[in-house]
Design a protein around this motif. Structure first.
Motif, PDB file in Angstrom:
ATOM      1  N   GLY A   1      76.175   6.539  62.897  1.00  0.00           N
ATOM      2  CA  GLY A   1      76.641   6.934  61.576  1.00  0.00           C
ATOM      3  C   GLY A   1      75.888   6.269  60.437  1.00  0.00           C
TER       4      GLY A   1
ATOM      5  N   HIS B   1      78.464   9.588  60.079  1.00  0.00           N
ATOM      6  CA  HIS B   1      79.384   9.973  61.158  1.00  0.00           C
ATOM      7  C   HIS B   1      79.707   8.787  62.061  1.00  0.00           C
ATOM      8  CE1 HIS B   1      77.851  14.348  60.475  1.00  0.00           C
ATOM      9  NE2 HIS B   1      78.759  13.993  59.598  1.00  0.00           N
TER      10      HIS B   1
ATOM     11  N   GLN C   1      86.310  10.114  65.218  1.00  0.00           N
ATOM     12  CA  GLN C   1      84.971  10.537  64.792  1.00  0.00           C
ATOM     13  C   GLN C   1      84.993  10.942  63.324  1.00  0.00           C
ATOM     14  OE1 GLN C   1      81.720  10.799  66.462  1.00  0.00           O
ATOM     15  NE2 GLN C   1      81.385  10.917  64.258  1.00  0.00           N
TER      16      GLN C   1
ATOM     17  N   GLY D   1      83.897  12.530  60.035  1.00  0.00           N
ATOM     18  CA  GLY D   1      83.107  13.731  59.735  1.00  0.00           C
ATOM     19  C   GLY D   1      83.236  14.816  60.783  1.00  0.00           C
TER      20      GLY D   1
END
Lengths: 129, 129
Positions: free
Chosen positions: A63, A68, A90, A92
């Motif tokens: 991420g 992310h 998770q 996004g």
């Protein structure tokens, strides 16, 4: 924190551990990557998935470019202590660099790998500078 | 069946592929093992998980001793085609040689790996001759 739990891991001959990221809510398997001792210690310390990139030879803070991030709700190892399972939130809703939710989007249908899941976001819009 | 789909797999330097078995119904991750080209071809042909045992250096037909066969409902690979995901029907509801449902029964709690899931059947009764 004592590091006894790290010593209990059976690292492979390269000092690595296979790591599976599973959505904590849906159970969907999002991705698979590798960790070394440092990346696992940091993942636990920071509560987010930090892998070891074998191709780049460095820590990979999932991420860091895409946003992310994978927030880890639970760490598990298997009976042989040589595979890691993380239950994650998770951010996004996209784990794959192709812009899909999960990396496991290719399904074997009648002897061919077919793309079974849609692209949710154009990677150019994820990684574009 | 053409073997083009086998050629698309990115086998590692030992000719192996990491394989994840996930319960097709519940989404639970049951186990992780390895396959070589022959074992993957046979798994697809027979519709059951057949791994490559690295320690024994031979094919491992999951369930051959325990009866705990994994019927594969779906084969998937990830974006890099170097990790396999199988959605399976776990015969006997036990995947782990310890007699637990899943191999991933050790959870990190406050810096210690703790056994988070119960033994469903004594391994002696699974593997006893």
């Amino acid at each position: 924190m004592s590091s006894a739990w790290l010593d209990e891991i059976k690292w492979d001959s390269d000092g690595l551990l296979p790591a599976i990221a599973q959505d904590a809510e849906t159970g969907e398997i999002l991705m698979f990557a590798w960790m070394n001792r440092e990346s696992l210690a940091l993942s636990v310390e920071e509560g987010r998935a930090i892998y070891w990139s074998r191709s780049r030879g460095k820590l990979w803070r999932k991420g860091e470019e895409s946003g992310h991030v994978q927030q880890v709700k639970e760490f598990r190892v298997d009976c042989d202590s040589d595979v890691l399972l993380m239950k994650v939130n998770q951010i996004g809703d996209i784990a794959c660099h192709t812009g899909r939710r999960s990396c496991f989007y290719k399904r074997l249908d009648a002897g061919h790998w077919t793309e079974a899941d849609p692209v949710l976001k154009d990677p150019k819009d994820i990684y574009g500078k």
